[in-house]
Design a protein around this motif. Structure first.
Motif, short mmCIF file in Angstrom:
data_model
loop_
_atom_site.label_atom_id
_atom_site.label_comp_id
_atom_site.label_asym_id
_atom_site.label_seq_id
_atom_site.Cartn_x
_atom_site.Cartn_y
_atom_site.Cartn_z
N UNK A 70 -3.14 12.51 -2.85
CA UNK A 70 -2.28 11.34 -3.01
C UNK A 70 -2.21 11.02 -4.50
N UNK A 71 -1.01 10.95 -5.02
CA UNK A 71 -0.80 10.57 -6.42
C UNK A 71 -0.36 9.11 -6.43
N UNK A 72 -1.10 8.27 -7.18
CA UNK A 72 -0.86 6.83 -7.14
C UNK A 72 -0.89 6.24 -8.54
N UNK A 73 -0.34 5.05 -8.64
CA UNK A 73 -0.47 4.31 -9.89
C UNK A 73 -1.94 3.90 -10.03
N UNK A 74 -2.56 4.25 -11.17
CA UNK A 74 -4.00 4.04 -11.32
C UNK A 74 -4.47 2.61 -11.06
N UNK A 130 2.86 7.36 -5.42
CA UNK A 130 3.95 8.11 -6.04
C UNK A 130 4.34 9.34 -5.23
N UNK A 131 3.33 10.01 -4.63
CA UNK A 131 3.60 11.20 -3.84
C UNK A 131 2.38 11.53 -2.99
N UNK A 132 2.62 12.27 -1.90
CA UNK A 132 1.57 12.77 -1.02
C UNK A 132 1.84 14.25 -0.80
N UNK A 133 0.84 15.09 -1.05
CA UNK A 133 1.03 16.53 -0.98
C UNK A 133 0.00 17.14 -0.02
#
Length: 90
Positions: free
Chosen positions: A12-16, A69-72
């Motif tokens: 999971x890519x997120x705002x820190x 931001x995104x889920x991979x």
């Protein structure tokens, strides 16, 4: 139909600045576990579910969280749940 277990690894890519609230929301999902995080906003998550559909539903719910931001998907495995009781020979 035989019951299955589905195991998935996702990133999971997120705002820190929102990583802790995102982590908390993910861990509220049954079968979801946050295995690692870093200060840049990445979370490594494992999911254990009973179907591909349930795995995708959880991924979609994570994707919809504020600050994500995104889920991979990086790994997915499925097998009959009875296979967990089988002894593995070495």
């Amino acid at each position: 139909m035989e019951q299955e277990i589905h195991i998935a690894g996702i990133v999971v890519y997120a705002q820190p600045e929102q990583i802790e609230s995102i982590r908390s929301c993910i861990e509220d999902a049954p079968g979801a576990e946050v295995c690692a995080t870093d200060s840049s906003g990445k979370l490594v998550v494992t999911l254990e579910t009973d179907s591909t559909k349930r795995t995708l539903d959880i991924m979609d719910a994570i994707r919809a969280l504020p600050g994500v931001l995104d889920v991979v998907l990086v790994y997915q495995h499925a097998e009959p749940i009875a296979a967990l009781d089988q002894e593995v020979s070495q």
